[in-house]
Design a protein around this motif. Structure first.
Motif, PDB file in Angstrom:
ATOM      1  N   UNK A   1       0.823  -1.213   0.000  1.00  0.00           N
ATOM      2  CA  UNK A   1       0.000   0.000   0.000  1.00  0.00           C
ATOM      3  C   UNK A   1       0.857   1.262   0.000  1.00  0.00           C
ATOM      4  N   UNK A   2       1.929   1.283   0.789  1.00  0.00           N
ATOM      5  CA  UNK A   2       2.706   2.505   0.948  1.00  0.00           C
ATOM      6  C   UNK A   2       3.860   2.649  -0.041  1.00  0.00           C
ATOM      7  N   UNK A   3       4.362   1.563  -0.611  1.00  0.00           N
ATOM      8  CA  UNK A   3       5.517   1.646  -1.504  1.00  0.00           C
ATOM      9  C   UNK A   3       5.197   1.233  -2.940  1.00  0.00           C
ATOM     10  N   UNK A   4       4.529   0.121  -3.115  1.00  0.00           N
ATOM     11  CA  UNK A   4       4.286  -0.393  -4.459  1.00  0.00           C
ATOM     12  C   UNK A   4       3.156   0.385  -5.151  1.00  0.00           C
ATOM     13  N   UNK A   5       2.027   0.558  -4.486  1.00  0.00           N
ATOM     14  CA  UNK A   5       0.873   1.217  -5.089  1.00  0.00           C
ATOM     15  C   UNK A   5       1.163   2.642  -5.553  1.00  0.00           C
ATOM     16  N   UNK A   6       1.823   3.514  -4.766  1.00  0.00           N
ATOM     17  CA  UNK A   6       2.110   4.866  -5.263  1.00  0.00           C
ATOM     18  C   UNK A   6       3.031   4.867  -6.484  1.00  0.00           C
ATOM     19  N   UNK A   7       4.015   3.982  -6.512  1.00  0.00           N
ATOM     20  CA  UNK A   7       4.919   3.925  -7.657  1.00  0.00           C
ATOM     21  C   UNK A   7       4.191   3.454  -8.914  1.00  0.00           C
ATOM     22  N   UNK A   8       3.345   2.466  -8.778  1.00  0.00           N
ATOM     23  CA  UNK A   8       2.606   1.975  -9.945  1.00  0.00           C
ATOM     24  C   UNK A   8       1.605   3.027 -10.420  1.00  0.00           C
ATOM     25  N   UNK A   9       0.964   3.715  -9.486  1.00  0.00           N
ATOM     26  CA  UNK A   9       0.003   4.747  -9.873  1.00  0.00           C
ATOM     27  C   UNK A   9       0.702   5.885 -10.611  1.00  0.00           C
ATOM     28  N   UNK A  10       1.841   6.323 -10.121  1.00  0.00           N
ATOM     29  CA  UNK A  10       2.557   7.402 -10.823  1.00  0.00           C
ATOM     30  C   UNK A  10       3.071   6.929 -12.178  1.00  0.00           C
ATOM     31  N   UNK A  11       3.495   5.675 -12.285  1.00  0.00           N
ATOM     32  CA  UNK A  11       3.933   5.140 -13.572  1.00  0.00           C
ATOM     33  C   UNK A  11       2.782   5.126 -14.571  1.00  0.00           C
ATOM     34  N   UNK A  12       1.621   4.681 -14.139  1.00  0.00           N
ATOM     35  CA  UNK A  12       0.480   4.627 -15.055  1.00  0.00           C
ATOM     36  C   UNK A  12      -0.003   6.015 -15.452  1.00  0.00           C
TER      37      UNK A  12
END
Length: 70
Positions: free
Chosen positions: A40-51
């Motif tokens: 939730x805190x590390x993977x999700x923000x990075x994937x959201x910004x990538x998309x």
């Protein structure tokens, strides 16, 4: 058969096995919660910004809540 805690019969674990299984299951639960927090805190923000950056040149991205009514 003597009545016990679980459905009227004794458990098949010995006392040492009960203690080690409680420690094991507690550790598994803690690791599961840590995995959820990491995602939730590390993977999700990075994937959201990538998309968001992936389609930024094709469309305008706007996050709104105008259509939501309560």
């Amino acid at each position: 058969m003597q009545p016990g805690k679980f459905g009227g019969c004794k458990t098949c674990f010995k006392a040492t096995r009960k203690k080690s299984s409680c420690i094991l299951y507690s550790g598994v639960f803690i690791l599961f919660i840590c995995g959820l927090a990491f995602g939730y805190f590390f993977i999700f923000p990075n994937i959201l910004s990538f998309l968001i950056n992936l389609g930024s040149d094709l469309m305008t991205i706007s996050f709104t809540a105008d259509k939501i009514s309560f």
